[in-house]
Write a protein that holds these residues in place. Structure first.
Motif, short mmCIF file in Angstrom:
data_model
loop_
_atom_site.label_atom_id
_atom_site.label_comp_id
_atom_site.label_asym_id
_atom_site.label_seq_id
_atom_site.Cartn_x
_atom_site.Cartn_y
_atom_site.Cartn_z
N LEU A 170 -40.65 -47.59 -28.58
CA LEU A 170 -41.94 -48.05 -28.06
C LEU A 170 -41.99 -47.93 -26.55
O LEU A 170 -42.97 -47.45 -25.98
N HIS A 171 -40.94 -48.35 -25.87
CA HIS A 171 -40.90 -48.26 -24.41
C HIS A 171 -40.95 -46.80 -23.96
O HIS A 171 -41.52 -46.49 -22.92
N MET A 172 -40.35 -45.93 -24.74
CA MET A 172 -40.38 -44.52 -24.41
C MET A 172 -41.81 -43.98 -24.45
O MET A 172 -42.17 -43.06 -23.71
N LEU A 173 -42.63 -44.57 -25.29
CA LEU A 173 -44.04 -44.17 -25.38
C LEU A 173 -44.92 -44.93 -24.40
O LEU A 173 -46.13 -44.72 -24.38
N GLY A 174 -44.34 -45.82 -23.60
CA GLY A 174 -45.13 -46.61 -22.68
C GLY A 174 -45.81 -47.78 -23.35
O GLY A 174 -46.88 -48.21 -22.93
N ILE A 175 -45.20 -48.32 -24.41
CA ILE A 175 -45.76 -49.45 -25.15
C ILE A 175 -44.87 -50.67 -24.97
O ILE A 175 -43.68 -50.62 -25.31
N VAL A 176 -45.41 -51.72 -24.39
CA VAL A 176 -44.70 -53.00 -24.29
C VAL A 176 -45.14 -53.83 -25.49
O VAL A 176 -46.32 -54.13 -25.65
N ARG A 203 -50.29 -50.96 -23.42
CA ARG A 203 -50.01 -49.53 -23.22
C ARG A 203 -50.08 -49.20 -21.74
O ARG A 203 -50.96 -49.66 -21.01
N CYS A 204 -49.13 -48.37 -21.29
CA CYS A 204 -49.08 -47.98 -19.88
C CYS A 204 -48.45 -46.59 -19.80
O CYS A 204 -47.99 -46.04 -20.79
N SER A 205 -48.45 -46.04 -18.60
CA SER A 205 -47.79 -44.75 -18.41
C SER A 205 -46.30 -44.98 -18.22
O SER A 205 -45.85 -46.05 -17.83
N VAL A 206 -45.51 -43.96 -18.51
CA VAL A 206 -44.07 -44.06 -18.38
C VAL A 206 -43.52 -42.69 -18.01
O VAL A 206 -44.08 -41.66 -18.40
N ASN A 207 -42.43 -42.69 -17.24
CA ASN A 207 -41.82 -41.44 -16.80
C ASN A 207 -40.37 -41.38 -17.27
O ASN A 207 -39.47 -41.83 -16.56
N ASN A 231 -54.21 -49.01 -17.42
CA ASN A 231 -55.22 -49.85 -18.05
C ASN A 231 -54.54 -50.53 -19.22
O ASN A 231 -53.66 -49.95 -19.84
N GLU A 232 -54.91 -51.72 -19.55
CA GLU A 232 -54.22 -52.43 -20.62
C GLU A 232 -54.43 -51.75 -21.97
O GLU A 232 -53.74 -52.02 -22.91
N ASN A 233 -55.39 -50.85 -22.04
CA ASN A 233 -55.71 -50.28 -23.35
C ASN A 233 -55.79 -48.77 -23.35
O ASN A 233 -56.03 -48.18 -24.40
N VAL A 234 -55.60 -48.12 -22.23
CA VAL A 234 -55.70 -46.67 -22.17
C VAL A 234 -54.47 -46.12 -21.49
O VAL A 234 -54.03 -46.63 -20.46
N THR A 235 -53.86 -45.12 -22.06
CA THR A 235 -52.71 -44.48 -21.44
C THR A 235 -52.96 -42.99 -21.34
O THR A 235 -53.65 -42.41 -22.17
N HIS A 236 -52.44 -42.38 -20.31
CA HIS A 236 -52.57 -40.94 -20.15
C HIS A 236 -51.18 -40.35 -20.27
O HIS A 236 -50.33 -40.59 -19.43
N ALA A 273 -36.19 -44.70 -20.13
CA ALA A 273 -37.65 -44.67 -20.21
C ALA A 273 -38.18 -46.09 -20.24
O ALA A 273 -38.86 -46.51 -21.16
N GLU A 274 -37.84 -46.87 -19.21
CA GLU A 274 -38.23 -48.27 -19.14
C GLU A 274 -39.39 -48.42 -18.16
O GLU A 274 -39.23 -48.17 -16.96
N PRO A 275 -40.58 -48.80 -18.64
CA PRO A 275 -41.75 -48.92 -17.74
C PRO A 275 -41.69 -50.21 -16.92
O PRO A 275 -42.44 -51.16 -17.13
N THR A 276 -40.75 -50.27 -15.96
CA THR A 276 -40.45 -51.52 -15.27
C THR A 276 -41.53 -51.98 -14.31
O THR A 276 -41.59 -53.16 -13.97
N ASN A 277 -42.37 -51.08 -13.81
CA ASN A 277 -43.36 -51.48 -12.82
C ASN A 277 -44.71 -51.87 -13.41
O ASN A 277 -45.64 -52.16 -12.68
#
Length: 443
Positions: A170-176, A203-207, A231-236, A273-277
């Motif tokens: 999930l974190h790899m997909l940018g999902i907390v 949902r968020c972006s992740v690198n 955005n809390e509901n949109v990810t690119h 792939a941890e979306p820490t920010n």
């Protein structure tokens, strides 16, 4: 704004209707040979799926934005869990965004420990999600059935390892995820788990970043894997499959390991792939599982999932959560202000205690896995001996009794409207002293 949201949601659903189930199945390789896909495709290849194609047999559970039923696809002997959400109720309570977020997340998932979304459609009154049915109930119910209401360390390690892999994905997909608890961990018929309930997820972006060696983990300048909240509901981002970088070259140009620039000291590089920010100010979750940063209103990110993983592991091993107070207010106070304590009984290993201590650090930036994510937890001594590549093939500690579907063979299912009305009545008349869970929990 609400009408615009409904229009966008309907537009998205209608667009998905034009995508065949066969195309969806091709995006989920772990479900290869799934008879349920074959059953869905046998109908959808001829006509769009609708509520009339299903028999709703039994209510499995209900939550804040919907109810889940055991459903049979008529003429196929295939059974599913169907989540039914009342449009009017969702709109009047401003839950449309949560509904859409959950559907979008379910549509992304392709993992053996996460649910498969087979189809979704709508009627004049309802949104319907057709998902995988888990016959073994949830881990809360299973824990209650243990001799002392807690699992052995071996069993807890098994369930925790599968949950860990699900959260890593999930974190790899940018999902907390934000809602880990035993009630949301379902048990499949083979004994493996399935994480459920994504309407509180963020949902968020992740690198995703490949880290060449463990020494670089301490150098934040060399290994940035920060997610930035769009955005809390949109990810690119790209399709999930694109998150896995190619480590090995193609067969035509394959060389020995010593020639690979990505190998250091003979070890494979690690994927971080941890979306820490990512930062959210939402107050969401279950009181006993809430992370301190959520309670303090400081803004939170993916580290909340590692806090809840620590609470989850503690509960599996001890049969209770560590900060539970006499009421919700006392519980929140304990989470923020009280130190972590372990009971004398049952006895758990020093490795288990050490991992829990590392996860239940009240300052998120000091918490284990804050930067390196699941990789750091996998390397902890508590999981020593775990073959992460073969977790899916490990023998589960508990195999549920098979469900006798023949009991539904001649039973006529009540109309959907009556079933949903029954749920509404049940909610209004429910005893507030009853526990907020049912045997099959999907919320």
């Amino acid at each position: 704004m609400l009408n615009d949201g409904l229009s966008n949601y309907n537009h998205n659903v209608n667009n998905h209707r034009r995508t065949s189930s066969t195309e969806n199945a091709a995006l989920r390789p772990h479900t290869g040979g799934d008879v349920r896909w074959e059953a869905i495709n046998s109908i959808s290849s001829r006509e769009p799926l609708s509520i009339s194609h299903f028999r709703l047999l039994k209510r499995l559970g209900f939550g804040d934005i919907g109810s889940v039923y055991l459903a049979e696809l008529r003429g196929t002997n295939a059974f599913f869990a169907m989540k039914v959400m009342d449009k009017e109720s969702i709109a009047s309570r401003n839950k449309l965004v949560r509904t859409q977020t959950e559907r979008e997340i379910l549509g992304l998932l392709d993992h053996p420990f996460l649910p498969t979304l087979y189809s979704y459609f709508e009627t004049d009154k309802y949104y319907c999600l057709v998902m995988e049915f888990c016959s073994g109930g949830n881990l809360y119910s299973l824990r209650q059935k243990q001799p002392h209401k807690y699992f052995t360390e071996e069993a807890a390690r098994f369930f925790a390892s599968e949950v860990l892999l699900a959260i890593e994905y999930l974190h790899m997909l940018g999902i907390v995820y934000r809602d880990l608890k035993p009630e949301n961990v379902l048990v499949r018929e083979q004994g493996h788990i399935m994480l459920s309930d994504f309407d509180l997820s963020l949902r968020c972006s992740v690198n995703p970043t490949l880290v060449k060696s463990s020494s670089t983990h301490m150098n934040s300048g060399n290994a940035s894997a920060a997610g930035i909240l769009e955005n809390e509901n949109v990810t690119h981002g790209a399709h999930p499959s694109s998150f896995f970088p190619r480590i090995l070259p193609s067969k035509k140009s394959r060389k020995s390991k010593s020639d690979f620039g990505l190998f250091v000291g003979g070890a494979l590089p690690e994927l971080m792939a941890e979306p820490t920010n990512v930062r959210s100010m939402s107050f969401v979750g279950t009181h006993e599982y809430l992370a301190p940063e959520i309670i303090r209103g400081e803004g939170h990110g993916s580290a909340v999932d590692w806090w809840t993983f620590g609470i989850f592991l503690y509960e599996l091993l001890h049969g209770m959560t560590p900060f539970k107070g006499s009421g919700n207010r006392a519980t929140l106070f304990n989470v923020v202000g009280q130190p972590l304590k372990f009971p004398e009984h049952p006895h758990v290993s020093s490795a288990a205690r050490d991992l829990i201590r590392g996860l239940l650090v009240k300052e998120p930036h000091k918490r284990i896995a804050y930067k390196r994510g699941a990789t750091e937890i996998k390397q902890h001594p508590f999981f020593e001996g775990t073959n992460w590549a073969l977790v899916r093939s490990a023998t589960p500690p508990h195999i549920p009794d098979p469900v006798d579907f023949t009991q539904y063979a001649c039973k006529d299912a009540a109309p959907l409207d009556k079933k949903v009305q029954d749920v509404i009545q049940d909610k209004n008349s429910a005893n507030h002293d009853d526990p907020p869970y049912v045997e099959f929990e999907y919320f």
